[in-house]
Design a protein around this motif. Structure first.
Motif, mmCIF file in Angstrom:
data_model
loop_
_atom_site.group_PDB
_atom_site.id
_atom_site.type_symbol
_atom_site.label_atom_id
_atom_site.label_comp_id
_atom_site.label_asym_id
_atom_site.label_seq_id
_atom_site.Cartn_x
_atom_site.Cartn_y
_atom_site.Cartn_z
ATOM 1 N N LEU A 215 -24.852 5.935 -1.542
ATOM 2 C CA LEU A 215 -23.776 5.656 -2.416
ATOM 3 C C LEU A 215 -22.387 5.621 -1.854
ATOM 4 C CD1 LEU A 215 -24.752 8.123 -5.382
ATOM 5 C CD2 LEU A 215 -25.128 5.863 -5.191
ATOM 6 N N SER A 216 -22.175 6.165 -0.472
ATOM 7 C CA SER A 216 -20.921 5.938 0.016
ATOM 8 C C SER A 216 -20.848 4.749 0.851
ATOM 9 C CB SER A 216 -20.767 7.113 1.262
ATOM 10 O OG SER A 216 -20.832 8.209 0.644
ATOM 11 N N GLY A 217 -19.593 4.316 1.338
ATOM 12 C CA GLY A 217 -19.545 3.136 2.291
ATOM 13 C C GLY A 217 -18.884 1.819 1.539
ATOM 14 N N ASP B 205 -3.900 -3.876 -2.386
ATOM 15 C CA ASP B 205 -4.155 -4.580 -1.330
ATOM 16 C C ASP B 205 -4.327 -3.797 -0.115
ATOM 17 O OD1 ASP B 205 -4.552 -7.182 -0.432
ATOM 18 O OD2 ASP B 205 -2.671 -7.554 0.404
ATOM 19 N N LEU B 206 -4.673 -2.537 -0.335
ATOM 20 C CA LEU B 206 -5.199 -1.596 0.804
ATOM 21 C C LEU B 206 -6.627 -1.183 0.727
ATOM 22 C CD1 LEU B 206 -2.107 0.694 1.247
ATOM 23 C CD2 LEU B 206 -3.003 -0.719 2.910
ATOM 24 N N ASP B 207 -7.563 -1.362 1.821
ATOM 25 C CA ASP B 207 -8.708 -0.971 1.463
ATOM 26 C C ASP B 207 -8.906 0.623 1.645
ATOM 27 O OD1 ASP B 207 -9.466 -3.682 1.250
ATOM 28 O OD2 ASP B 207 -11.070 -3.394 2.712
ATOM 29 N N GLN B 208 -9.406 1.254 0.713
ATOM 30 C CA GLN B 208 -9.636 2.805 0.740
ATOM 31 C C GLN B 208 -11.135 3.150 0.976
ATOM 32 O OE1 GLN B 208 -7.771 4.695 1.737
ATOM 33 N NE2 GLN B 208 -5.600 4.443 1.228
ATOM 34 N N PRO B 209 -11.983 3.601 1.933
ATOM 35 C CA PRO B 209 -13.034 3.724 1.693
ATOM 36 C C PRO B 209 -13.728 5.050 0.810
ATOM 37 C CG PRO B 209 -12.360 4.925 3.873
ATOM 38 C CD PRO B 209 -11.054 4.189 3.079
ATOM 39 N N LEU B 210 -14.816 4.770 0.134
ATOM 40 C CA LEU B 210 -15.184 5.597 -0.928
ATOM 41 C C LEU B 210 -16.420 6.445 -0.250
ATOM 42 C CD1 LEU B 210 -15.468 6.656 -3.749
ATOM 43 C CD2 LEU B 210 -16.912 4.636 -4.313
ATOM 44 N N ILE B 211 -16.313 7.753 -0.361
ATOM 45 C CA ILE B 211 -17.181 8.870 -0.032
ATOM 46 C C ILE B 211 -17.877 9.473 -1.212
ATOM 47 C CG2 ILE B 211 -17.725 10.687 1.600
ATOM 48 C CD1 ILE B 211 -15.235 9.676 3.248
ATOM 49 N N ILE B 212 -19.099 9.669 -1.327
ATOM 50 C CA ILE B 212 -19.705 10.273 -2.469
ATOM 51 C C ILE B 212 -20.384 11.417 -1.996
ATOM 52 C CG2 ILE B 212 -21.124 10.315 -4.286
ATOM 53 C CD1 ILE B 212 -18.899 8.206 -4.656
ATOM 54 N N LYS B 213 -20.173 12.806 -2.356
ATOM 55 C CA LYS B 213 -20.889 13.859 -2.072
ATOM 56 C C LYS B 213 -21.601 14.338 -3.276
ATOM 57 C CE LYS B 213 -17.896 14.428 1.787
ATOM 58 N NZ LYS B 213 -16.524 15.147 2.358
ATOM 59 N N VAL B 214 -22.519 15.139 -3.242
ATOM 60 C CA VAL B 214 -23.138 15.786 -4.378
ATOM 61 C C VAL B 214 -23.480 17.256 -4.121
ATOM 62 C CG1 VAL B 214 -25.551 14.999 -3.602
ATOM 63 C CG2 VAL B 214 -25.197 15.371 -6.020
ATOM 64 N N ALA B 215 -23.647 18.045 -5.139
ATOM 65 C CA ALA B 215 -24.176 19.198 -4.805
ATOM 66 C C ALA B 215 -24.956 19.604 -6.419
ATOM 67 C CB ALA B 215 -22.767 20.105 -4.918
ATOM 68 N N SER B 216 -25.828 20.549 -6.386
ATOM 69 C CA SER B 216 -26.207 21.218 -7.899
ATOM 70 C C SER B 216 -25.190 22.428 -8.335
ATOM 71 C CB SER B 216 -27.696 21.540 -7.639
ATOM 72 O OG SER B 216 -28.561 20.408 -7.433
#
Length: 256
Positions: free
Chosen positions: A63-65, A72-83
Motif C-alpha cells: 500500500l505504501s510507495g 507541485d511537491l511530491d510527498q511519499p505516502l507510507i501506510i502502517k497498520v496495527a490491530s
C-alpha cells in the motif's frame, strides 16, 4: 444491521490518544460495529507521539510507495497498520516523514499552530482516498471525526468527482469542540492546484471553518460532543444537511 462495510476516518482514537472525548467515542463506535459483525476499518494520521513499538505498527509495503502531489511537491505516502489491542480490528495509519514525524499534533510547544497544518490535512485526506482504492474495499458508510477528516468529503465531491469508486458510500460527519486555529493563507492556492475553489471556508481559513464547510458535502451531521461551541452549534442548526443530536454509542447504528 450487520455486514456493512464501515470506514472510520479520525484524527484521534483510544488507546493511541487518551483523555479526549473524540478518542473514546471513536474507539467505542468502531468496536461496537466490529463486534456486531460489520467489516470495520479505521484510518488515522500516524502522529509522532504514537509509539510504533508499543502498538506494533508495521508498514504495509503493497500500500505504501505512492506519492501525493501537494502544490507541485511530491510527498511519499507510507501506510502502517496495527490491530486494536486485544481485538481483530485493523487500524491504518497515514504516515509521512515531513508531516507526521513531530511529536505534537497541531501546535508547537508555545501554542503556535504549525504552518503546514493545511498541507497535512490535504495529504491525509488524499492519502486515505488513494489507499482505500488500492485496498479494493468499498465502504457503505464513511464516518468522519476530527477537523483533518473534513477535507475528505470536500475532495471526494470536487477533485474526485468523476471517480465513481465511492459513489454509493454515505458520509457521516461528527462535530466536536476541537481547539481552533487559523490555517495558512496559502491554502487557497494549494487547493486551486487541485482545481478546488470557491469555498466559503477560504474567507477565513481555520480548522473549524473547514469542518463547517464540509457539512455541505456529507449525507448526515451528528453531534460528537453533546454541547457544541457557539459557532459550531449555529452552523449545525443552520445546515440543510440531515442532522442528528448527540447519540450514545448504542444508538449510532440507527444512523447508519
Amino acid at each position: 444491521m450487520p455486514n456493512q462495510k464501515i470506514l472510520y476516518i479520525t484524527t484521534e482514537m483510544y488507546p493511541y490518544q487518551e483523555d479526549t472525548n473524540m478518542a473514546t467515542v471513536v474507539n467505542k463506535m468502531a468496536l461496537k460495529m466490529h463486534q456486531e459483525g460489520n467489516d470495520v476499518r479505521v484510518f488515522m494520521p500516524r502522529f509522532g507521539q504514537i509509539s510504533e513499538r508499543k502498538f506494533q505498527l508495521h508498514e504495509v509495503i503493497r500500500l505504501s510507495g505512492m506519492n501525493i502531489i501537494i502544490n507541485d511537491l511530491d510527498q511519499p505516502l507510507i501506510i502502517k497498520v496495527a490491530s486494536l489491542p486485544g481485538e481483530r480490528l485493523q487500524v491504518y495509519f497515514i504516515d509521512n516523514e515531513e508531516y507526521f514525524k513531530r511529536k505534537q499534533q497541531y501546535f508547537e510547544d508555545d501554542g503556535t499552530a504549525f504552518d503546514d497544518n493545511d498541507e497535512r490535512a490535504i495529504f491525509f485526506a488524499r492519502g486515505v482516498i488513494e489507499t482505500i482504492k488500492k485496498l479494493n474495499w468499498v465502504p457503505d458508510v464513511i464516518h468522519l471525526n476530527g477537523w483533518m477528516a473534513s477535507f475528505m468529503p470536500i475532495y471526494l465531491k470536487t477533485y474526485y468527482e468523476s471517480d465513481t469508486y465511492f459513489k454509493d458510500a454515505k458520509i457521516v460527519l461528527s462535530l466536536y469542540n476541537e481547539k481552533d486555529a487559523a490555517l495558512s493563507a496559502n491554502v487557497e492556492e494549494k487547493l486551486k492546484f487541485d482545481n478546488i475553489s470557491g469555498l466559503k471556508a477560504l474567507d477565513k481559513p481555520s480548522f473549524q471553518s473547514f469542518v463547517i464547510e464540509s457539512m455541505n458535502y456529507v449525507d448526515a451531521v451528528v453531534k460528537g460532543d453533546e454541547f457544541l461551541n457557539e459557532e459550531l452549534d449555529k452552523a449545525f442548526n443552520e445546515t440543510a444537511t440531515e442532522k442528528s443530536e448527540y447519540l450514545d454509542v448504542d444508538s449510532i447504528n440507527k444512523l447508519y
